[in-house]
Design a protein around this motif. Structure first.
Motif, mmCIF file in Angstrom:
data_model
loop_
_atom_site.group_PDB
_atom_site.id
_atom_site.type_symbol
_atom_site.label_atom_id
_atom_site.label_comp_id
_atom_site.label_asym_id
_atom_site.label_seq_id
_atom_site.Cartn_x
_atom_site.Cartn_y
_atom_site.Cartn_z
ATOM 1 N N ASN A 2 0.827 -1.203 0.000
ATOM 2 C CA ASN A 2 0.000 0.000 0.000
ATOM 3 C C ASN A 2 0.860 1.251 0.000
ATOM 4 O OD1 ASN A 2 -2.476 -1.397 0.200
ATOM 5 N ND2 ASN A 2 -2.105 -1.718 2.366
ATOM 6 N N SER A 3 0.332 2.303 -0.608
ATOM 7 C CA SER A 3 1.023 3.578 -0.572
ATOM 8 C C SER A 3 0.852 4.196 0.812
ATOM 9 C CB SER A 3 0.452 4.514 -1.631
ATOM 10 O OG SER A 3 -0.826 4.979 -1.231
ATOM 11 N N GLU A 4 1.675 5.167 1.103
ATOM 12 C CA GLU A 4 1.581 5.842 2.392
ATOM 13 C C GLU A 4 0.206 6.486 2.580
ATOM 14 O OE1 GLU A 4 4.438 8.521 5.209
ATOM 15 O OE2 GLU A 4 4.576 8.863 3.055
ATOM 16 N N GLU A 6 -2.642 5.470 1.288
ATOM 17 C CA GLU A 6 -3.609 4.396 1.570
ATOM 18 C C GLU A 6 -3.467 3.895 3.002
ATOM 19 O OE1 GLU A 6 -4.085 2.291 -2.792
ATOM 20 O OE2 GLU A 6 -2.275 1.887 -1.637
#
Length: 124
Positions: A2-4, A6
């Motif tokens: 996951n991205s930061e 998200e």
């Protein structure tokens, strides 16, 4: 992965387990961008979430408030939070020593702090 962004969203709105996992991922790969969300979750979360957010804050920003949350978790009602706090402090190693010494000086009866300090010192 996951991205930061998200992870921060999950930290704010996920179920308790997802929130704790998001905080741990942020501890490992988060940036200063995540600090406000981690502080908010630390203030509003359950004992385990406070512990994980505290760890993340210390890892990302050497945030004293975060380390205090970890130390406070040693006295938690939650066995998971207590066990996690011991693990986190051991993982932080030498970086935590000055703060643990400070806590012990103010509260010499805190045997768990003395034990963790002894373990950190003997492992280095």
């Amino acid at each position: 992965m996951n991205s930061e962004v998200e992870l921060i969203e999950t930290l704010k709105k996920g179920d308790p387990g997802s929130r704790a996992r998001a905080a741990m991922e942020l501890a490992l790969k988060g940036t200063e961008f995540a600090v406000p969300a981690l502080k908010e979750a630390m203030r509003m979360g359950d004992q385990v979430l406070r512990l994980v957010c505290g760890f993340a804050l210390w890892r990302i920003a050497s945030d004293r408030e975060g380390l205090n949350a970890v130390i406070e978790s040693l006295s938690s009602d939650s066995p998971d939070a207590r066990e996690g706090a011991v693990y986190v402090l051991g993982a932080l190693g030498k970086a935590a020593v000055p703060f643990l010494e400070e806590v012990l000086k103010a509260e010499p009866e805190r045997r768990e702090i003395r034990r963790i300090l002894d373990e950190i010192r003997s492992s280095t």
